[in-house]
Design a protein around this motif. Structure first.
Motif, PDB file in Angstrom:
ATOM      1  N   GLU A  85       0.867  -1.180   0.000  1.00  0.00           N
ATOM      2  CA  GLU A  85       0.000   0.000   0.000  1.00  0.00           C
ATOM      3  C   GLU A  85       0.902   1.227   0.000  1.00  0.00           C
ATOM      4  O   GLU A  85       1.906   1.274   0.712  1.00  0.00           O
ATOM      5  CB  GLU A  85      -0.888  -0.025   1.250  1.00  0.00           C
ATOM      6  CG  GLU A  85      -1.713   1.223   1.452  1.00  0.00           C
ATOM      7  CD  GLU A  85      -2.685   1.487   0.315  1.00  0.00           C
ATOM      8  OE1 GLU A  85      -2.675   2.629  -0.188  1.00  0.00           O
ATOM      9  OE2 GLU A  85      -3.434   0.571  -0.080  1.00  0.00           O
ATOM     10  N   ARG A  86       0.556   2.220  -0.805  1.00  0.00           N
ATOM     11  CA  ARG A  86       1.369   3.433  -0.878  1.00  0.00           C
ATOM     12  C   ARG A  86       1.027   4.439   0.214  1.00  0.00           C
ATOM     13  O   ARG A  86       1.732   5.432   0.372  1.00  0.00           O
ATOM     14  CB  ARG A  86       1.230   4.076  -2.256  1.00  0.00           C
ATOM     15  CG  ARG A  86       1.898   3.234  -3.336  1.00  0.00           C
ATOM     16  CD  ARG A  86       1.838   3.899  -4.683  1.00  0.00           C
ATOM     17  NE  ARG A  86       2.575   5.158  -4.680  1.00  0.00           N
ATOM     18  CZ  ARG A  86       2.429   6.103  -5.602  1.00  0.00           C
ATOM     19  NH1 ARG A  86       1.593   5.923  -6.606  1.00  0.00           N
ATOM     20  NH2 ARG A  86       3.133   7.223  -5.537  1.00  0.00           N
ATOM     21  N   ALA A  87      -0.019   4.194   0.995  1.00  0.00           N
ATOM     22  CA  ALA A  87      -0.357   5.098   2.101  1.00  0.00           C
ATOM     23  C   ALA A  87       0.718   5.003   3.171  1.00  0.00           C
ATOM     24  O   ALA A  87       1.023   3.923   3.664  1.00  0.00           O
ATOM     25  CB  ALA A  87      -1.722   4.750   2.690  1.00  0.00           C
ATOM     26  N   CYS A  88       1.305   6.128   3.521  1.00  0.00           N
ATOM     27  CA  CYS A  88       2.336   6.146   4.555  1.00  0.00           C
ATOM     28  C   CYS A  88       1.685   5.898   5.912  1.00  0.00           C
ATOM     29  O   CYS A  88       0.727   6.589   6.273  1.00  0.00           O
ATOM     30  CB  CYS A  88       3.059   7.493   4.570  1.00  0.00           C
ATOM     31  SG  CYS A  88       4.338   7.595   5.845  1.00  0.00           S
ATOM     32  N   ARG A 135       1.892  -1.468   4.662  1.00  0.00           N
ATOM     33  CA  ARG A 135       0.938  -2.585   4.591  1.00  0.00           C
ATOM     34  C   ARG A 135       1.250  -3.393   3.334  1.00  0.00           C
ATOM     35  O   ARG A 135       1.332  -2.854   2.235  1.00  0.00           O
ATOM     36  CB  ARG A 135      -0.491  -2.068   4.520  1.00  0.00           C
ATOM     37  CG  ARG A 135      -1.494  -3.214   4.328  1.00  0.00           C
ATOM     38  CD  ARG A 135      -2.904  -2.737   4.289  1.00  0.00           C
ATOM     39  NE  ARG A 135      -3.296  -2.383   5.647  1.00  0.00           N
ATOM     40  CZ  ARG A 135      -4.387  -1.685   5.947  1.00  0.00           C
ATOM     41  NH1 ARG A 135      -5.182  -1.267   4.994  1.00  0.00           N
ATOM     42  NH2 ARG A 135      -4.686  -1.410   7.197  1.00  0.00           N
ATOM     43  N   GLN A 136       1.413  -4.684   3.522  1.00  0.00           N
ATOM     44  CA  GLN A 136       1.749  -5.554   2.406  1.00  0.00           C
ATOM     45  C   GLN A 136       0.523  -6.334   1.963  1.00  0.00           C
ATOM     46  O   GLN A 136      -0.252  -6.818   2.782  1.00  0.00           O
ATOM     47  CB  GLN A 136       2.858  -6.528   2.805  1.00  0.00           C
ATOM     48  CG  GLN A 136       3.341  -7.368   1.648  1.00  0.00           C
ATOM     49  CD  GLN A 136       4.589  -8.170   1.996  1.00  0.00           C
ATOM     50  OE1 GLN A 136       5.121  -8.082   3.089  1.00  0.00           O
ATOM     51  NE2 GLN A 136       5.053  -8.949   1.039  1.00  0.00           N
ATOM     52  N   TYR A 137       0.370  -6.426   0.652  1.00  0.00           N
ATOM     53  CA  TYR A 137      -0.679  -7.252   0.073  1.00  0.00           C
ATOM     54  C   TYR A 137      -0.084  -8.596  -0.332  1.00  0.00           C
ATOM     55  O   TYR A 137       1.115  -8.721  -0.561  1.00  0.00           O
ATOM     56  CB  TYR A 137      -1.312  -6.553  -1.139  1.00  0.00           C
ATOM     57  CG  TYR A 137      -2.053  -5.299  -0.767  1.00  0.00           C
ATOM     58  CD1 TYR A 137      -3.266  -5.365  -0.093  1.00  0.00           C
ATOM     59  CD2 TYR A 137      -1.543  -4.045  -1.072  1.00  0.00           C
ATOM     60  CE1 TYR A 137      -3.952  -4.208   0.266  1.00  0.00           C
ATOM     61  CE2 TYR A 137      -2.220  -2.889  -0.721  1.00  0.00           C
ATOM     62  CZ  TYR A 137      -3.420  -2.977  -0.047  1.00  0.00           C
ATOM     63  OH  TYR A 137      -4.092  -1.841   0.311  1.00  0.00           O
ATOM     64  N   ILE A 148      -2.685  -9.893  -7.045  1.00  0.00           N
ATOM     65  CA  ILE A 148      -2.436  -9.080  -5.856  1.00  0.00           C
ATOM     66  C   ILE A 148      -3.763  -8.978  -5.123  1.00  0.00           C
ATOM     67  O   ILE A 148      -4.778  -8.574  -5.709  1.00  0.00           O
ATOM     68  CB  ILE A 148      -1.930  -7.669  -6.256  1.00  0.00           C
ATOM     69  CG1 ILE A 148      -0.682  -7.801  -7.131  1.00  0.00           C
ATOM     70  CG2 ILE A 148      -1.689  -6.816  -5.021  1.00  0.00           C
ATOM     71  CD1 ILE A 148      -0.419  -6.591  -7.979  1.00  0.00           C
ATOM     72  N   PHE A 149      -3.753  -9.322  -3.846  1.00  0.00           N
ATOM     73  CA  PHE A 149      -5.020  -9.357  -3.111  1.00  0.00           C
ATOM     74  C   PHE A 149      -4.769  -9.230  -1.618  1.00  0.00           C
ATOM     75  O   PHE A 149      -3.641  -9.332  -1.144  1.00  0.00           O
ATOM     76  CB  PHE A 149      -5.776 -10.663  -3.421  1.00  0.00           C
ATOM     77  CG  PHE A 149      -4.947 -11.905  -3.174  1.00  0.00           C
ATOM     78  CD1 PHE A 149      -5.055 -12.606  -1.983  1.00  0.00           C
ATOM     79  CD2 PHE A 149      -4.062 -12.376  -4.139  1.00  0.00           C
ATOM     80  CE1 PHE A 149      -4.310 -13.740  -1.756  1.00  0.00           C
ATOM     81  CE2 PHE A 149      -3.313 -13.511  -3.926  1.00  0.00           C
ATOM     82  CZ  PHE A 149      -3.430 -14.193  -2.722  1.00  0.00           C
ATOM     83  N   ASN A 150      -5.875  -8.989  -0.882  1.00  0.00           N
ATOM     84  CA  ASN A 150      -5.772  -8.968   0.579  1.00  0.00           C
ATOM     85  C   ASN A 150      -6.654 -10.038   1.164  1.00  0.00           C
ATOM     86  O   ASN A 150      -7.202 -10.849   0.477  1.00  0.00           O
ATOM     87  CB  ASN A 150      -6.094  -7.602   1.174  1.00  0.00           C
ATOM     88  CG  ASN A 150      -7.385  -6.987   0.684  1.00  0.00           C
ATOM     89  OD1 ASN A 150      -8.128  -7.572  -0.085  1.00  0.00           O
ATOM     90  ND2 ASN A 150      -7.653  -5.794   1.129  1.00  0.00           N
TER      91      ASN A 150
END
Length: 150
Positions: A85-88, A135-137, A148-150
């Motif tokens: 996830e690119r959200a810091c 956060r890693q997917y 790519i999934f959660n």
């Protein structure tokens, strides 16, 4: 009598200690970073597509318009791709471009240019103020199709 009281106290102390450890362990969260909303992610890309030529070499990366603030996909090697996830995690709700991680010009790490937090290409914190990793997917590779999934 005194010996049985000491034994009962010791047993009670041990049980209480175990209970406290259990409660502390159960307080953990799978989410990497507070405040990053969970959004459904289910993407598939062909890693050999002309759209993703950077994924043909180790250390290459691409950005996807998915997730909360976008996803960065990084090729570790021909069989392993990581997606973050690119959200810091320091301030994920900051207005863009703040709160959004991108690869540094050196291609050696990722950074949120506003807060200065730096992350390695495995998603770990290299420099703060962020204390949580990215956060890693989940990813799976089937032939040239990367899911790519959660």
């Amino acid at each position: 009598m005194a010996a049985s009281l000491v034994k009962a106290f010791t047993t009670t102390s041990k049980l209480l200690s175990l209970l406290v450890l259990f409660l502390l362990a159960s307080c953990g969260s799978d989410s990497q970073g507070p405040g990053i909303p969970n959004v459904p992610v289910s993407e598939q890309i062909n890693v050999n597509s002309q759209l993703y030529t950077r994924l043909r070499q180790d250390g290459g990366y691409v950005y996807l318009n998915s997730g909360y603030k976008g996803i960065i996909v990084i090729r570790q090697n021909a069989n392993l791709y990581l997606a973050f996830e690119r959200a810091c995690p320091y301030d994920p709700t900051a207005d863009a471009p703040c709160g959004q991680v991108e690869a540094d010009q050196s291609n050696l790490f990722m950074v949120d240019a506003c807060c200065g937090s730096q992350f390695n290409f495995q998603g770990g914190v290299m420099a703060g103020p962020a204390v949580y990793g990215l956060r890693q997917y989940r990813t799976t590779l089937n032939g040239t199709l990367l899911s790519i999934f959660n």
